[in-house]
Design a protein around this motif. Sequence first.
Motif, mmCIF file in Angstrom:
data_model
loop_
_atom_site.group_PDB
_atom_site.id
_atom_site.type_symbol
_atom_site.label_atom_id
_atom_site.label_comp_id
_atom_site.label_asym_id
_atom_site.label_seq_id
_atom_site.Cartn_x
_atom_site.Cartn_y
_atom_site.Cartn_z
ATOM 1 N N LEU A 114 0.808 -1.213 0.000
ATOM 2 C CA LEU A 114 0.000 0.000 0.000
ATOM 3 C C LEU A 114 0.842 1.264 0.000
ATOM 4 C CD1 LEU A 114 -2.614 -1.047 2.682
ATOM 5 C CD2 LEU A 114 -2.932 -0.999 0.207
ATOM 6 N N ALA A 115 0.348 2.255 -0.705
ATOM 7 C CA ALA A 115 0.947 3.591 -0.700
ATOM 8 C C ALA A 115 -0.186 4.590 -0.491
ATOM 9 C CB ALA A 115 1.670 3.869 -2.011
ATOM 10 N N LYS A 116 -0.080 5.383 0.563
ATOM 11 C CA LYS A 116 -1.129 6.358 0.867
ATOM 12 C C LYS A 116 -1.137 7.468 -0.172
ATOM 13 C CE LYS A 116 -2.943 9.266 4.542
ATOM 14 N NZ LYS A 116 -2.789 9.658 5.957
ATOM 15 N N ILE A 117 -2.307 7.721 -0.726
ATOM 16 C CA ILE A 117 -2.485 8.837 -1.651
ATOM 17 C C ILE A 117 -3.054 10.026 -0.881
ATOM 18 C CG2 ILE A 117 -3.741 9.648 -3.687
ATOM 19 C CD1 ILE A 117 -3.598 6.722 -4.703
ATOM 20 N N ASN A 118 -4.085 9.765 -0.071
ATOM 21 C CA ASN A 118 -4.648 10.748 0.852
ATOM 22 C C ASN A 118 -5.398 9.974 1.933
ATOM 23 O OD1 ASN A 118 -7.380 10.295 -0.093
ATOM 24 N ND2 ASN A 118 -6.914 11.604 -1.844
ATOM 25 N N ASP A 119 -6.087 10.658 2.848
ATOM 26 C CA ASP A 119 -6.742 9.962 3.959
ATOM 27 C C ASP A 119 -7.783 8.948 3.518
ATOM 28 O OD1 ASP A 119 -5.207 11.241 5.847
ATOM 29 O OD2 ASP A 119 -6.699 12.791 6.279
ATOM 30 N N GLY A 120 -8.369 9.111 2.351
ATOM 31 C CA GLY A 120 -9.411 8.205 1.900
ATOM 32 C C GLY A 120 -9.036 7.328 0.736
ATOM 33 N N THR A 121 -7.756 7.314 0.341
ATOM 34 C CA THR A 121 -7.341 6.531 -0.826
ATOM 35 C C THR A 121 -5.932 5.969 -0.635
ATOM 36 O OG1 THR A 121 -8.621 8.030 -2.224
ATOM 37 C CG2 THR A 121 -7.090 6.563 -3.348
ATOM 38 N N TYR A 122 -5.803 4.689 -0.921
ATOM 39 C CA TYR A 122 -4.501 4.021 -0.917
ATOM 40 C C TYR A 122 -4.332 3.294 -2.240
ATOM 41 C CZ TYR A 122 -3.706 4.687 4.079
ATOM 42 O OH TYR A 122 -3.479 5.236 5.315
ATOM 43 N N ALA A 123 -3.136 3.336 -2.802
ATOM 44 C CA ALA A 123 -2.814 2.588 -4.017
ATOM 45 C C ALA A 123 -2.330 1.199 -3.621
ATOM 46 C CB ALA A 123 -1.733 3.310 -4.810
ATOM 47 N N LEU A 124 -2.716 0.190 -4.398
ATOM 48 C CA LEU A 124 -2.270 -1.184 -4.186
ATOM 49 C C LEU A 124 -1.277 -1.544 -5.283
ATOM 50 C CD1 LEU A 124 -2.613 -3.915 -2.644
ATOM 51 C CD2 LEU A 124 -4.307 -4.504 -4.389
ATOM 52 N N HIS A 125 -0.137 -2.131 -4.883
ATOM 53 C CA HIS A 125 0.900 -2.563 -5.818
ATOM 54 C C HIS A 125 1.120 -4.060 -5.681
ATOM 55 C CE1 HIS A 125 1.570 1.733 -5.262
ATOM 56 N NE2 HIS A 125 1.962 1.699 -6.520
ATOM 57 N N ASP A 126 1.424 -4.720 -6.779
ATOM 58 C CA ASP A 126 1.658 -6.161 -6.744
ATOM 59 C C ASP A 126 3.100 -6.468 -6.369
ATOM 60 O OD1 ASP A 126 3.241 -5.817 -9.027
ATOM 61 O OD2 ASP A 126 1.831 -6.804 -10.374
ATOM 62 N N GLY A 127 3.484 -7.739 -6.441
ATOM 63 C CA GLY A 127 4.831 -8.160 -6.074
ATOM 64 C C GLY A 127 5.931 -7.585 -6.939
ATOM 65 N N ASN A 128 5.566 -7.103 -8.123
ATOM 66 C CA ASN A 128 6.536 -6.452 -9.014
ATOM 67 C C ASN A 128 6.493 -4.940 -8.896
ATOM 68 O OD1 ASN A 128 7.494 -8.864 -10.216
ATOM 69 N ND2 ASN A 128 5.612 -8.979 -11.393
ATOM 70 N N ARG A 129 5.759 -4.463 -7.886
ATOM 71 C CA ARG A 129 5.604 -3.035 -7.600
ATOM 72 C C ARG A 129 4.802 -2.293 -8.668
ATOM 73 N NH1 ARG A 129 11.125 -1.463 -4.383
ATOM 74 N NH2 ARG A 129 11.097 -3.332 -3.114
ATOM 75 N N LEU A 130 3.959 -3.027 -9.396
ATOM 76 C CA LEU A 130 3.099 -2.402 -10.396
ATOM 77 C C LEU A 130 1.779 -1.991 -9.753
ATOM 78 C CD1 LEU A 130 3.663 -4.888 -13.345
ATOM 79 C CD2 LEU A 130 4.708 -2.637 -13.022
ATOM 80 N N HIS A 131 1.289 -0.828 -10.089
ATOM 81 C CA HIS A 131 0.016 -0.334 -9.567
ATOM 82 C C HIS A 131 -1.111 -1.155 -10.175
ATOM 83 C CE1 HIS A 131 -3.282 2.858 -9.632
ATOM 84 N NE2 HIS A 131 -3.166 2.447 -8.381
ATOM 85 N N VAL A 132 -1.908 -1.810 -9.317
ATOM 86 C CA VAL A 132 -2.981 -2.677 -9.809
ATOM 87 C C VAL A 132 -4.361 -2.232 -9.328
ATOM 88 C CG1 VAL A 132 -1.529 -4.706 -10.168
ATOM 89 C CG2 VAL A 132 -2.581 -4.316 -7.917
#
Length: 77
Positions: A6-24
């Motif tokens: 997970l990477a926080k975008i803002n308080d209500g949104t997080y980005a999910l990345h796979d094992g290759n660090r690709l945004h999914v």
Amino acid sequence: MTHPLLAKINDGTYALHDGNRLHVGNFKWINGQWKFKAMGYGPEGQVMPGHGPLTDRHNTLFAQLDEATLRAHFFKE
């Protein structure tokens, strides 16, 4: 070594990345729950909401964002 999913975008949104660090996809806080929004990319890099490798999990709901639970649910590592 595993990296954070997970990477926080803002308080209500997080980005999910796979094992290759690709945004999914993204998690969005909607009506008191985290809702997964799958994300894919077209051949020219265009964003394609609802697509990508986790399309079948689009709109999955979670009470909390826990890395171990997310790894088990989304990825077989």
